[in-house]
Design a protein around this motif. Structure first.
Motif, PDB file in Angstrom:
ATOM      1  N   ALA A 166       0.840  -1.198   0.000  1.00 15.71           N
ATOM      2  CA  ALA A 166       0.000   0.000   0.000  1.00 15.71           C
ATOM      3  C   ALA A 166       0.875   1.248   0.000  1.00 15.71           C
ATOM      4  N   LEU A 167       0.365   2.343  -0.553  1.00 16.47           N
ATOM      5  CA  LEU A 167       1.164   3.558  -0.682  1.00 16.47           C
ATOM      6  C   LEU A 167       1.481   4.195   0.664  1.00 16.47           C
ATOM      7  N   GLY A 168       0.582   4.088   1.640  1.00 16.77           N
ATOM      8  CA  GLY A 168       0.809   4.701   2.937  1.00 16.77           C
ATOM      9  C   GLY A 168       0.418   6.168   2.937  1.00 16.77           C
ATOM     10  N   ASN A 169       0.966   6.912   3.895  1.00 18.76           N
ATOM     11  CA  ASN A 169       0.625   8.322   4.041  1.00 18.76           C
ATOM     12  C   ASN A 169       1.574   9.206   3.229  1.00 18.76           C
ATOM     13  N   ILE A 170       1.094  10.394   2.889  1.00 18.87           N
ATOM     14  CA  ILE A 170       1.926  11.368   2.188  1.00 18.87           C
ATOM     15  C   ILE A 170       2.983  11.898   3.153  1.00 18.87           C
ATOM     16  N   GLN A 171       4.262  11.840   2.753  1.00 18.04           N
ATOM     17  CA  GLN A 171       5.349  12.327   3.592  1.00 18.04           C
ATOM     18  C   GLN A 171       5.575  13.818   3.410  1.00 18.04           C
ATOM     19  N   LYS A 172       5.446  14.274   2.183  1.00 18.08           N
ATOM     20  CA  LYS A 172       5.649  15.693   1.878  1.00 18.08           C
ATOM     21  C   LYS A 172       5.121  15.958   0.483  1.00 18.08           C
ATOM     22  N   GLN A 173       5.236  17.215   0.054  1.00 19.73           N
ATOM     23  CA  GLN A 173       4.870  17.581  -1.316  1.00 19.73           C
ATOM     24  C   GLN A 173       6.082  18.201  -2.002  1.00 19.73           C
ATOM     25  N   VAL A 174       6.183  17.941  -3.295  1.00 15.59           N
ATOM     26  CA  VAL A 174       7.275  18.518  -4.082  1.00 15.59           C
ATOM     27  C   VAL A 174       6.697  19.160  -5.332  1.00 15.59           C
ATOM     28  N   LYS A 201       2.734  20.344  -8.686  1.00 14.23           N
ATOM     29  CA  LYS A 201       2.880  19.916  -7.296  1.00 14.23           C
ATOM     30  C   LYS A 201       2.427  18.461  -7.157  1.00 14.23           C
ATOM     31  N   LEU A 202       3.259  17.638  -6.532  1.00 13.46           N
ATOM     32  CA  LEU A 202       2.964  16.208  -6.397  1.00 13.46           C
ATOM     33  C   LEU A 202       3.189  15.738  -4.965  1.00 13.46           C
ATOM     34  N   THR A 228      12.949  17.674  -8.749  1.00 14.04           N
ATOM     35  CA  THR A 228      11.879  18.323  -7.978  1.00 14.04           C
ATOM     36  C   THR A 228      12.498  19.171  -6.877  1.00 14.04           C
ATOM     37  N   GLU A 229      11.664  19.998  -6.270  1.00 12.10           N
ATOM     38  CA  GLU A 229      12.073  20.720  -5.065  1.00 12.10           C
ATOM     39  C   GLU A 229      10.942  20.651  -4.057  1.00 12.10           C
ATOM     40  N   ASP A 230      11.320  20.611  -2.785  1.00  9.90           N
ATOM     41  CA  ASP A 230      10.326  20.496  -1.722  1.00  9.90           C
ATOM     42  C   ASP A 230       9.443  21.737  -1.651  1.00  9.90           C
ATOM     43  N   VAL A 231       8.159  21.504  -1.379  1.00  9.93           N
ATOM     44  CA  VAL A 231       7.253  22.612  -1.097  1.00  9.93           C
ATOM     45  C   VAL A 231       7.523  23.037   0.335  1.00  9.93           C
ATOM     46  N   LYS A 232       7.971  24.255   0.513  1.00  8.34           N
ATOM     47  CA  LYS A 232       8.361  24.725   1.847  1.00  8.34           C
ATOM     48  C   LYS A 232       7.144  25.246   2.598  1.00  8.34           C
ATOM     49  N   VAL A 233       6.774  24.499   3.613  1.00 11.47           N
ATOM     50  CA  VAL A 233       5.637  24.885   4.441  1.00 11.47           C
ATOM     51  C   VAL A 233       6.021  24.681   5.900  1.00 11.47           C
ATOM     52  N   GLU A 234       5.821  25.710   6.710  1.00 14.04           N
ATOM     53  CA  GLU A 234       6.112  25.565   8.127  1.00 14.04           C
ATOM     54  C   GLU A 234       5.048  24.689   8.768  1.00 14.04           C
ATOM     55  N   ASP A 481      -6.185  11.610  -5.226  1.00 14.19           N
ATOM     56  CA  ASP A 481      -5.387  12.753  -4.773  1.00 14.19           C
ATOM     57  C   ASP A 481      -5.692  14.031  -5.541  1.00 14.19           C
ATOM     58  N   GLN A 482      -6.064  13.891  -6.804  1.00 14.81           N
ATOM     59  CA  GLN A 482      -6.414  15.089  -7.565  1.00 14.81           C
ATOM     60  C   GLN A 482      -7.673  15.742  -7.006  1.00 14.81           C
ATOM     61  N   TYR A 483      -8.639  14.933  -6.611  1.00 11.95           N
ATOM     62  CA  TYR A 483      -9.856  15.476  -6.013  1.00 11.95           C
ATOM     63  C   TYR A 483      -9.606  15.961  -4.589  1.00 11.95           C
ATOM     64  N   ILE A 484      -8.728  15.273  -3.858  1.00 16.74           N
ATOM     65  CA  ILE A 484      -8.362  15.733  -2.516  1.00 16.74           C
ATOM     66  C   ILE A 484      -7.828  17.163  -2.595  1.00 16.74           C
ATOM     67  N   GLU A 485      -7.004  17.415  -3.596  1.00 14.56           N
ATOM     68  CA  GLU A 485      -6.476  18.766  -3.826  1.00 14.56           C
ATOM     69  C   GLU A 485      -7.614  19.753  -4.103  1.00 14.56           C
ATOM     70  N   LEU A 486      -8.608  19.329  -4.880  1.00 14.91           N
ATOM     71  CA  LEU A 486      -9.744  20.196  -5.187  1.00 14.91           C
ATOM     72  C   LEU A 486     -10.592  20.477  -3.955  1.00 14.91           C
ATOM     73  N   PHE A 487     -10.800  19.460  -3.114  1.00 13.59           N
ATOM     74  CA  PHE A 487     -11.541  19.672  -1.863  1.00 13.59           C
ATOM     75  C   PHE A 487     -10.827  20.725  -1.013  1.00 13.59           C
ATOM     76  N   ALA A 488      -9.512  20.563  -0.877  1.00 10.84           N
ATOM     77  CA  ALA A 488      -8.731  21.493  -0.055  1.00 10.84           C
ATOM     78  C   ALA A 488      -8.757  22.901  -0.634  1.00 10.84           C
ATOM     79  N   GLU A 489      -8.578  23.005  -1.945  1.00  9.75           N
ATOM     80  CA  GLU A 489      -8.597  24.315  -2.606  1.00  9.75           C
ATOM     81  C   GLU A 489      -9.950  24.990  -2.419  1.00  9.75           C
ATOM     82  N   SER A 490     -11.015  24.212  -2.449  1.00 10.39           N
ATOM     83  CA  SER A 490     -12.365  24.761  -2.304  1.00 10.39           C
ATOM     84  C   SER A 490     -12.601  25.292  -0.892  1.00 10.39           C
ATOM     85  N   ILE A 491     -12.136  24.559   0.112  1.00 13.50           N
ATOM     86  CA  ILE A 491     -12.288  25.037   1.501  1.00 13.50           C
ATOM     87  C   ILE A 491     -11.482  26.315   1.692  1.00 13.50           C
TER      88      ILE A 491
END
Length: 502
Positions: A166-174, A201-202, A228-234, A481-491
């Motif tokens: 299984a893929l598991g959890n997302i560790q980070k975004q790049v 962004k992936l 790639t480069e890491d998405v820098k988020v605190e 994951d593409q829809y997860i991104e859309l849900f988040a963007e919508s909120i």
């Protein structure tokens, strides 16, 4: 040409008589050779030459040779000398793009993309059963089954990594720094699944030998990490309730959200009341310290509890310095709604993390009630919100119903005595409508619901039910994951819209 070779081979075998026992036969006998499928490219020619007699198969080779050989012997010959079949695709395993496992028992495998008929079912697999995928075709996966192509419904299949895990959890975004390929395995010599453009962004699930395991268009694949480069988020912190309250000053207005709001001489609830404000009136906000805002009203300075002010930035981003509490529902020992291996708590955390990143990028101060697989109590989430001087509260959940046709997004607010109902309704409406529009969800609208986490907070608070895990269409979106991104963007856009409204 191929048939001539077969005929020649039969002639040689007939002459040697060391493998087959040849019997005399009448060339005029009728019948067929059961081992040759009607789909075989030489079926008609073979059927004209081969006829049944008793337990044998009659054979006529050319004009000079007739006879029949034992059925068992020709079956052996056919199995040892595999013949191509006309109009039937030969599976090429080098074209496999991934591996999936069934998330349910009795998953139907069909010979065509049609779930309305039982006639096209060629088999089933149970939960955990694995299939190789050759292509994603809309809601269907083209897979291999019994050495031929077949189809399964995508909703009930979970993609695995190259090792079958299984893929598991997302560790980070790049973010990709150039156009790159997504590969089936963590090596550039493996099959290319797709090409990813620059600045995309992936999510990253695993790191394997210089490659990132990610998901592109719903299909897992490996990309070169160096491209790639890491998405820098605190990462949001978890402040101590006794910490020094944040201080904000600047070009701010405050719109009063309740009637009879006391303006006090000092920043405490026992200080002298200088005047009272009506719902909808505006005051100049000079500074904010914890839950107390120093305001100017009719040229007089005083203090009001900021829970009853909607703080409005008059310059810059409407979200800058706003203190927002994001609450991923459930967690830890409480998985929430579960369907197969899909748990509500994981979806809620995924969406909440993305919402937090977007809000922080816009300058907001965001705090999450949980940042991992932990379980804060409902009362604990309320206390966390108050201890950290939150200005709005958004709780994110996934729905479930026994009726699998129930689907769509609904957002709740709580109506309690003395509460600022219109602010709750505004926030809920903006968030709900953005999700419905951007994710193309059925609109179940904004509703009253006295959930503890929103009923007991003293600020505008809403609870979002993104969709129904029990519904096929909603679940397909909630696990993509593409829809997860859309849900988040919508909120995020809903919250931005709330703060943009003066």
């Amino acid at each position: 040409m191929y048939f001539k070779k077969v005929s020649l081979m039969l002639c040689i075998l007939f002459i040697s008589a060391s493998i087959f026992t040849i019997h005399s036969a009448s060339a005029s006998a009728s019948g067929g050779f059961e081992d040759i499928s009607p789909r075989h490219e030489a079926y008609e020619e073979i059927n004209n030459l081969v006829v049944n007699k008793s337990s044998f198969v009659d054979v006529a080779v050319g004009r000079e040779l007739s006879g029949y050989v034992e059925q068992q012997q020709l079956s052996f010959f056919k199995s040892e000398k595999e013949l191509p079949v006309k109009d039937v695709a030969v599976l090429d395993t080098s074209q496999v793009i991934g591996l999936v496992s069934s998330t349910t028992d009795g998953l139907n495998i069909r010979k065509s993309k049609d779930s309305s008929s039982k006639a096209n079912i060629v088999g089933t697999i149970n939960k955990g059963g694995k299939l190789s995928v050759y292509e994603v075709e809309g809601d269907w996966l083209k897979v291999s089954y019994n050495d031929t192509f077949a189809y399964v419904y995508k909703t009930y299949a979970q993609f695995l990594d190259a090792d079958g895990h299984a893929l598991g959890n997302i560790q980070k975004q790049v973010t990709t720094t150039q156009s790159i390929n997504s590969y089936v395995k963590p090596t550039s010599s493996s099959k290319v699944i797709s090409t990813v453009n620059s600045k995309v962004k992936l999510p990253v699930y695993k790191i394997v030998n210089g490659y990132y395991l990610t998901v592109v268009n719903g299909v897992p694949g490996y990309i070169v990490a160096d491209s790639t480069e890491d998405v820098k988020v605190e990462k949001p912190s978890t402040p101590n309730p006794t910490q020094t309250p944040p201080t904000v000053s600047g070009d701010l207005l405050g719109r009063v959200t309740v009637d009879h709001l006391n303006v006090r001489k000092e920043a405490n609830s026992t200080s002298t009341v200088l005047c009272k404000l009506k719902k909808g009136e505006y005051v100049q906000v000079n500074s904010i310290n914890g839950y107390w805002a120093q305001v100017t009203y009719n040229d007089q300075k005083g203090y009001v509890h900021k829970s009853y002010l909607k703080i409005l930035n008059q310059s810059g981003n409407p979200l800058k310095d706003r203190i927002i509490i994001i609450d991923p529902g459930h967690g830890g020992k409480d998985p929430g709604t579960v369907v197969g291996t899909i748990a509500e708590k994981n979806i809620a955390l995924k969406v909440s993390t993305l919402v937090t990143q977007k809000l922080e990028a816009a300058g907001a101060k965001v705090l999450m009630t949980r940042t991992g697989d932990t379980y804060p109590t409902r009362e604990g989430r309320v206390d966390f919100t108050h201890a950290n001087y939150g200005e709005i509260f958004v709780s994110i959940h996934v729905n479930y119903a026994a009726n699998t046709s129930a689907q769509g997004t609904e957002t709740f607010y709580a109506e309690t005595p003395g509460d600022m109902h219109q602010e709750d309704i505004d926030l809920a409406t903006f968030v709900n409508n953005q999700i419905v529009k951007n994710v193309n969800m059925n609109n179940r609208k904004v509703k009253k619901g006295n959930f503890i986490v929103i009923a007991n907070t003293n600020i505008p608070a809403v609870l979002v039910e993104l969709g129904f895990l029990s519904n096929n269409e909603d679940r397909a979106k909630l696990t993509d994951d593409q829809y997860i991104e859309l849900f988040a963007e919508s909120i995020y856009k809903g919250i931005l819209e709330y703060y943009s409204k003066q």
